[in-house]
Design a protein around this motif. Structure first.
Motif, PDB file in Angstrom:
ATOM      1  N   ALA A  74       0.554  -1.095  -0.021  1.00 12.24           N
ATOM      2  CA  ALA A  74      -0.120  -0.165   0.010  1.00 12.24           C
ATOM      3  C   ALA A  74       0.892   1.262  -0.199  1.00 12.24           C
ATOM      4  N   ASP A  75       1.435   1.022   0.399  1.00 12.14           N
ATOM      5  CA  ASP A  75       2.580   1.874   0.933  1.00 12.14           C
ATOM      6  C   ASP A  75       3.180   3.042  -0.771  1.00 12.14           C
ATOM      7  N   GLY A  76       3.307   1.139  -1.498  1.00 16.91           N
ATOM      8  CA  GLY A  76       4.730   1.906  -3.112  1.00 16.91           C
ATOM      9  C   GLY A  76       6.251   1.237  -2.710  1.00 16.91           C
ATOM     10  N   ALA A  77       6.395   0.784  -1.525  1.00 18.77           N
ATOM     11  CA  ALA A  77       7.339   0.588  -0.503  1.00 18.77           C
ATOM     12  C   ALA A  77       8.252  -0.256  -2.136  1.00 18.77           C
ATOM     13  N   ALA A  78       9.415  -0.286  -2.606  1.00 21.27           N
ATOM     14  CA  ALA A  78      10.119  -1.171  -3.122  1.00 21.27           C
ATOM     15  C   ALA A  78      10.454  -2.377  -1.917  1.00 21.27           C
ATOM     16  N   GLU A  79      10.431  -2.306  -0.422  1.00 21.22           N
ATOM     17  CA  GLU A  79      10.948  -3.431   0.188  1.00 21.22           C
ATOM     18  C   GLU A  79      10.231  -3.581   0.924  1.00 21.22           C
ATOM     19  N   ILE A  80       9.956  -4.069   1.794  1.00 25.13           N
ATOM     20  CA  ILE A  80       8.834  -4.056   2.814  1.00 25.13           C
ATOM     21  C   ILE A  80       9.933  -4.006   4.883  1.00 25.13           C
ATOM     22  N   GLY A  81      10.156  -3.385   5.044  1.00 25.23           N
ATOM     23  CA  GLY A  81      10.616  -2.050   6.213  1.00 25.23           C
ATOM     24  C   GLY A  81      10.270  -3.048   7.551  1.00 25.23           C
ATOM     25  N   THR A  82      11.622  -3.328   8.484  1.00 21.64           N
ATOM     26  CA  THR A  82      10.628  -2.771  10.209  1.00 21.64           C
ATOM     27  C   THR A  82       8.992  -2.431  10.608  1.00 21.64           C
ATOM     28  N   GLN A  83       8.823  -1.541   9.455  1.00 23.10           N
ATOM     29  CA  GLN A  83       7.968  -0.043  10.023  1.00 23.10           C
ATOM     30  C   GLN A  83       7.138  -0.874   9.421  1.00 23.10           C
ATOM     31  N   HIS A  84       6.878  -1.350   8.210  1.00 18.48           N
ATOM     32  CA  HIS A  84       5.392  -2.099   7.653  1.00 18.48           C
ATOM     33  C   HIS A  84       5.329  -3.789   9.213  1.00 18.48           C
ATOM     34  N   LEU A  85       6.716  -3.697   9.460  1.00 20.69           N
ATOM     35  CA  LEU A  85       6.391  -4.960  10.381  1.00 20.69           C
ATOM     36  C   LEU A  85       6.157  -4.301  11.775  1.00 20.69           C
ATOM     37  N   LEU A  86       5.932  -3.509  11.774  1.00 20.07           N
ATOM     38  CA  LEU A  86       5.090  -2.831  13.535  1.00 20.07           C
ATOM     39  C   LEU A  86       4.056  -2.721  13.131  1.00 20.07           C
ATOM     40  N   ALA A  87       3.838  -1.976  12.038  1.00 23.31           N
ATOM     41  CA  ALA A  87       2.527  -1.682  11.967  1.00 23.31           C
ATOM     42  C   ALA A  87       1.796  -2.960  11.811  1.00 23.31           C
ATOM     43  N   GLY A  88       2.238  -3.584  11.054  1.00 27.33           N
ATOM     44  CA  GLY A  88       1.628  -5.686  10.860  1.00 27.33           C
ATOM     45  C   GLY A  88       1.365  -5.774  11.955  1.00 27.33           C
ATOM     46  N   LEU A  89       1.915  -5.495  13.028  1.00 28.86           N
ATOM     47  CA  LEU A  89       1.826  -6.349  14.455  1.00 28.86           C
ATOM     48  C   LEU A  89       0.224  -5.928  15.163  1.00 28.86           C
ATOM     49  N   PHE A  90      -0.171  -5.062  14.232  1.00 26.41           N
ATOM     50  CA  PHE A  90      -0.975  -4.472  15.394  1.00 26.41           C
ATOM     51  C   PHE A  90      -2.478  -5.698  14.776  1.00 26.41           C
ATOM     52  N   GLU A  91      -2.066  -6.391  13.458  1.00 26.32           N
ATOM     53  CA  GLU A  91      -3.531  -7.327  13.432  1.00 26.32           C
ATOM     54  C   GLU A  91      -3.575  -8.166  14.553  1.00 26.32           C
ATOM     55  N   GLN A  92      -2.774  -8.901  14.675  1.00 30.36           N
ATOM     56  CA  GLN A  92      -3.654  -9.804  16.047  1.00 30.36           C
ATOM     57  C   GLN A  92      -2.378  -9.616  17.119  1.00 30.36           C
ATOM     58  N   GLY A  93      -2.733 -10.283  17.984  1.00 31.92           N
ATOM     59  CA  GLY A  93      -1.794 -11.702  19.098  1.00 31.92           C
ATOM     60  C   GLY A  93      -2.023 -10.198  19.955  1.00 31.92           C
ATOM     61  N   VAL A  94      -0.335 -10.844  21.045  1.00 30.26           N
ATOM     62  CA  VAL A  94       0.237 -10.638  22.121  1.00 30.26           C
ATOM     63  C   VAL A  94       0.426  -9.330  21.496  1.00 30.26           C
ATOM     64  N   ALA A  95       1.753  -8.624  21.229  1.00 23.82           N
ATOM     65  CA  ALA A  95       2.418  -7.825  20.565  1.00 23.82           C
ATOM     66  C   ALA A  95       1.005  -6.168  20.651  1.00 23.82           C
ATOM     67  N   ALA A  96      -0.179  -7.094  19.695  1.00 24.64           N
ATOM     68  CA  ALA A  96      -1.239  -6.180  19.661  1.00 24.64           C
ATOM     69  C   ALA A  96      -1.725  -5.356  20.929  1.00 24.64           C
ATOM     70  N   ALA A  97      -1.589  -6.164  21.322  1.00 23.57           N
ATOM     71  CA  ALA A  97      -2.810  -5.730  23.140  1.00 23.57           C
ATOM     72  C   ALA A  97      -1.278  -5.195  23.915  1.00 23.57           C
ATOM     73  N   ILE A  98      -0.001  -5.783  23.820  1.00 28.23           N
ATOM     74  CA  ILE A  98       1.086  -4.262  24.282  1.00 28.23           C
ATOM     75  C   ILE A  98       0.826  -3.371  24.204  1.00 28.23           C
ATOM     76  N   LEU A  99       1.616  -2.633  22.378  1.00 32.36           N
ATOM     77  CA  LEU A  99       1.473  -2.117  21.938  1.00 32.36           C
ATOM     78  C   LEU A  99      -0.184  -1.143  22.693  1.00 32.36           C
ATOM     79  N   GLU A 100      -1.301  -0.932  22.136  1.00 30.15           N
ATOM     80  CA  GLU A 100      -2.336  -0.588  22.665  1.00 30.15           C
ATOM     81  C   GLU A 100      -2.645  -0.060  24.102  1.00 30.15           C
ATOM     82  N   LYS A 101      -1.842  -0.482  24.856  1.00 35.23           N
ATOM     83  CA  LYS A 101      -1.510  -1.154  25.573  1.00 35.23           C
ATOM     84  C   LYS A 101      -0.457   0.195  26.808  1.00 35.23           C
ATOM     85  N   LEU A 102      -0.106   0.236  25.623  1.00 29.51           N
ATOM     86  CA  LEU A 102       0.688   1.641  25.698  1.00 29.51           C
ATOM     87  C   LEU A 102       0.567   3.227  24.833  1.00 29.51           C
ATOM     88  N   GLY A 103      -0.241   2.835  24.277  1.00 32.94           N
ATOM     89  CA  GLY A 103      -1.402   4.238  23.913  1.00 32.94           C
ATOM     90  C   GLY A 103      -1.185   4.210  22.502  1.00 32.94           C
TER      91      GLY A 103
END
Length: 258
Positions: A74-103
Motif C-alpha cells: 500500500a505504501d508503494g515501497a520497494a521492500e518490506i521494512g521493519t516499519q511495516h512489520l511494526l504496523a503489521g503487529l496490530f493485526e492480532q496477537g500479544v504484541a497488539a495488546a501490548i502496543l494498545e496498552k501503551l497508547g
C-alpha cells in the motif's frame, strides 16, 4: 501388397487415434506445460517474509507478516521494512495488546512511518521482497524465543526484536511517537525472559515469593496465599489499576450478572 498397405495405413491411423505416436506425445507435453503455466499465473507468489529458523511460528505471527506485506504494498515501497512489520503487529496477537496498552494505534504508527520513510512507487497489489533489516528482525525474534525457552516464535518476540534494535526503522517510529522503550521491555519481560522467573521460584523460597513478580515475602511485602500461588500487595494494586483503566472489560464482566 495392396492389402498389406491398406492394413498398414489402418494401423498408422489407429496409432494416431490412440495417441501412441511421437507427435501425440509432444502435443500432450505442450498441453501439460500450458496447464502448469496457467496454474502458476493464477496462484499469487508467496511473500518472502517467512521465518526460516527451527522454531515453529505461530499462526498469529504469520498473519502479522502477511499484514506487513500488505502495508508495504500500500505504501508503494520497494521492500518490506521493519516499519511495516511494526504496523503489521496490530493485526492480532500479544504484541497488539501490548502496543494498545501503551497508547499506540495502528493509524498513528502508519502515519508516522509514512512521514519518516515515504514510499517512492505506486501502491501495488503484491507485497515487495523483504529488506535485510526485516530478515534480521525475524531472526532476532527467534533468538529471543530460544533465549526465553519458548518452543515457538510469536508476535511478542518480533515486537521485542523491533524495539531492542537501536538502528531499526521501527524503533525510530516508536521514538517519534513518544513511546517508552523501557516500558515495552517491561511488558515483554514475562514473555521473553521466563527462565529468570522460573529460577526465582525454585527452592524453599518459592513458598514465600510472589508467583507474579517473584519478589520474596518478608518485612514490608505482604503476600496473599492461594491454591498453589502467592500474590503480593503490589501486584494486587497493579491488577486493580489495569481493571480500572479498562472499562470495557469491566462492563463485559458485569453484564452476565445483570
Amino acid at each position: 501388397m495392396a492389402r498389406w498397405r491398406r492394413r498398414s495405413g489402418r494401423g498408422r491411423r489407429r496409432r494416431r487415434w490412440t495417441g501412441s505416436g511421437p507427435r501425440s506425445r509432444s502435443v500432450k507435453n505442450s498441453q501439460a506445460a500450458r496447464q502448469r503455466f496457467a496454474q502458476q499465473a493464477e496462484t499469487p507468489a508467496a511473500p518472502g517474509l517467512q521465518p526460516q529458523g527451527k522454531l515453529k511460528p505461530k499462526e498469529r505471527l504469520l498473519a502479522c507478516l502477511d499484514a506487513a506485506g500488505r502495508e508495504a504494498a500500500a505504501d508503494g515501497a520497494a521492500e518490506i521494512g521493519t516499519q511495516h512489520l511494526l504496523a503489521g503487529l496490530f493485526e492480532q496477537g500479544v504484541a497488539a495488546a501490548i502496543l494498545e496498552k501503551l497508547g499506540m494505534r495502528a493509524d498513528a504508527v502508519r502515519a508516522a512511518a509514512r512521514e519518516l520513510f515515504p514510499g517512492l512507487g505506486q501502491p501495488g497489489e503484491m507485497p515487495p521482497p523483504e529488506s535485510a533489516e526485516a530478515r534480521d528482525a525475524i531472526y532476532g525474534a527467534e533468538v529471543l524465543a530460544r533465549r526465553g525457552g519458548c518452543g515457538y516464535v510469536g508476535t511478542e518476540h518480533l515486537l521485542g526484536a523491533l524495539a531492542l534494535d537501536p538502528g531499526s526503522r521501527a524503533r525510530r517510529v516508536l521514538i517519534s511517537l513518544g513511546v517508552s522503550i523501557p516500558a515495552i521491555k517491561k511488558e515483554l519481560e514475562c514473555y521473553i525472559s521466563p527462565r529468570r522467573q522460573r529460577r526465582r521460584r525454585r527452592g524453599k523460597a518459592t513458598a514465600g515469593a510472589c508467583s507474579f513478580c517473584g519478589k520474596p515475602g518478608g518485612a514490608g511485602l505482604r503476600l496473599v496465599a492461594g491454591p498453589g500461588v502467592h500474590i503480593c500487595a503490589e501486584c494486587v494494586g497493579l491488577c486493580n489499576q489495569i481493571l480500572a483503566e479498562d472499562p470495557a472489560s469491566a462492563a463485559g464482566e458485569a453484564s452476565p450478572g445483570t
